[in-house]
Design a protein around this motif. Structure first.
Motif, PDB file in Angstrom:
ATOM      1  N   LEU A  40      39.407  44.417  45.408  1.00 53.07           N
ATOM      2  CA  LEU A  40      38.641  45.009  44.307  1.00 53.07           C
ATOM      3  C   LEU A  40      37.687  43.976  43.710  1.00 53.07           C
ATOM      4  O   LEU A  40      36.503  44.268  43.494  1.00 53.07           O
ATOM      5  CB  LEU A  40      39.588  45.527  43.218  1.00 53.07           C
ATOM      6  CG  LEU A  40      38.897  45.933  41.913  1.00 53.07           C
ATOM      7  CD1 LEU A  40      38.087  47.211  42.102  1.00 53.07           C
ATOM      8  CD2 LEU A  40      39.906  46.108  40.786  1.00 53.07           C
ATOM      9  N   ALA A  65      37.538  53.776  42.894  1.00 55.00           N
ATOM     10  CA  ALA A  65      38.466  53.310  43.924  1.00 55.00           C
ATOM     11  C   ALA A  65      39.191  54.528  44.504  1.00 55.00           C
ATOM     12  O   ALA A  65      39.976  55.175  43.814  1.00 55.00           O
ATOM     13  CB  ALA A  65      39.466  52.326  43.326  1.00 55.00           C
ATOM     14  N   VAL A  78      45.924  47.757  41.380  1.00 58.41           N
ATOM     15  CA  VAL A  78      44.473  47.757  41.138  1.00 58.41           C
ATOM     16  C   VAL A  78      44.194  48.095  39.670  1.00 58.41           C
ATOM     17  O   VAL A  78      43.309  47.513  39.039  1.00 58.41           O
ATOM     18  CB  VAL A  78      43.760  48.747  42.094  1.00 58.41           C
ATOM     19  CG1 VAL A  78      42.275  48.857  41.781  1.00 58.41           C
ATOM     20  CG2 VAL A  78      43.946  48.306  43.545  1.00 58.41           C
ATOM     21  N   HIS A  83      41.056  47.857  36.577  1.00 55.44           N
ATOM     22  CA  HIS A  83      40.216  48.978  37.001  1.00 55.44           C
ATOM     23  C   HIS A  83      40.726  50.296  36.425  1.00 55.44           C
ATOM     24  O   HIS A  83      41.926  50.479  36.246  1.00 55.44           O
ATOM     25  CB  HIS A  83      40.186  49.068  38.532  1.00 55.44           C
ATOM     26  CG  HIS A  83      38.962  49.749  39.054  1.00 55.44           C
ATOM     27  ND1 HIS A  83      37.700  49.259  38.853  1.00 55.44           N
ATOM     28  CD2 HIS A  83      38.797  50.915  39.729  1.00 55.44           C
ATOM     29  CE1 HIS A  83      36.821  50.080  39.399  1.00 55.44           C
ATOM     30  NE2 HIS A  83      37.453  51.090  39.940  1.00 55.44           N
ATOM     31  N   ILE A 259      38.836  48.527  49.613  1.00 55.62           N
ATOM     32  CA  ILE A 259      39.770  48.084  48.566  1.00 55.62           C
ATOM     33  C   ILE A 259      41.222  48.219  49.027  1.00 55.62           C
ATOM     34  O   ILE A 259      42.013  47.290  48.909  1.00 55.62           O
ATOM     35  CB  ILE A 259      39.569  48.890  47.269  1.00 55.62           C
ATOM     36  CG1 ILE A 259      38.196  48.592  46.658  1.00 55.62           C
ATOM     37  CG2 ILE A 259      40.680  48.574  46.247  1.00 55.62           C
ATOM     38  CD1 ILE A 259      37.850  49.462  45.457  1.00 55.62           C
TER      39      ILE A 259
END
Length: 269
Positions: A40, A65, A78, A83, A259
């Motif tokens: 990421l 994502a 993540v 995020h 990712i």
């Protein structure tokens, strides 16, 4: 004494082996999660560089994502890296995952949406932020009615345009995007028209032409709606072409395998 003659010692060793295997699996999972968080950061850096090349700030570009087929544990890593924008292609997978994750995630649904899945999706994912794949008036009407019936605030939507002309892809033809955008904007009070979305061809040498087509569609739509172009999003670009897409004006890129790694279709429910 031979260990075979001592059942208690055997049980203890078996338990130790089980714990060791469990620790190994946990470490492997943690390593996999760490890879996703590092990936990421790499993607965000590439987005920043592409934005600079296009004369824009990276804060104007949203990275979604796309966690299709990936377990909640990896998504959580993540998320823990800071995020908040995630996307899914399948309704049931999103309905299953969303309740297991924090409510401040802004979920994007980016797959083909069938009419009978509209209400379960909206009811099952209160933090659904956007549907990027509205490709005809019928699905727009279903979404509009479902949002109203559930008492939700207006749902953000993008009109999906088939810029490549491929039969395998969903989306309204470019010639029909103005009419559909008008319908969403003026005929669906429970929806908020936010822009356009497309999926480029797998032949990435052709992708810039797809992106240019979507940009032209935006100009036509904004003219018809009296909408400033900077307020009309362009969702284009995925793992293999997101930098090109940003340089062509994308405001929303959908990044999956870069990712999260290769998708695991055998695990999909």
């Amino acid at each position: 004494m031979n260990t075979l003659d001592n059942p208690e010692e055997e049980d203890q060793k078996a338990a130790e082996v089980q714990v060791s295997q469990s620790d190994t699996m946990a470490a492997s999972s943690a390593a996999m999660d760490g890879v996703a968080a590092a990936a990421l950061r790499s993607v965000l850096q590439r987005v920043h560089q592409a934005a600079e090349r296009s004369g824009r700030g990276s804060n104007r570009i949203r990275v979604v994502a796309v966690s299709k087929t990936k377990p909640v544990s990896v998504i959580r890593q993540v998320y823990d890296a800071g995020h908040r924008y995630f996307g899914e292609n399948y309704v049931q997978e999103l309905i299953d995952k969303a309740p297991q994750l924090p409510e401040d995630i802004e979920w994007h649904f980016i797959g083909n949406l069938q009419s009978n899945k509209v209400k379960p999706l909206l009811a099952g994912v209160p933090n659904l932020a956007m549907v990027e794949s509205v490709d005809d008036q019928k699905i727009a009407n279903h979404l509009d009615r479902a949002v109203a019936s559930l008492g939700r605030k207006p749902l953000k939507v993008l009109v999906q345009v088939n810029t490549s002309g491929e039969e395998s892809k969903f989306g309204v033809e470019p010639s029909g995007c103005v009419e559909l955008a008008k319908h969403v904007s003026m005929g669906c009070p429970s929806l908020e028209f936010c822009g356009l979305m497309t999926i480029g061809m797998l032949d990435y040498s052709s992708t810039p032409e797809n992106f240019k087509t979507l940009s032209n569609c935006r100009s036509e739509v904004c003219k018809a709606l009296g909408m400033p172009e900077e307020q009309c999003e362009l969702s284009m670009g995925m793992s293999n072409d997101f930098e090109q897409a940003i340089e062509c004006g994308s405001t929303n890129v959908r990044i999956g395998s870069t990712i999260f790694g290769a998708r695991e279709y055998s695990k999909k429910k």
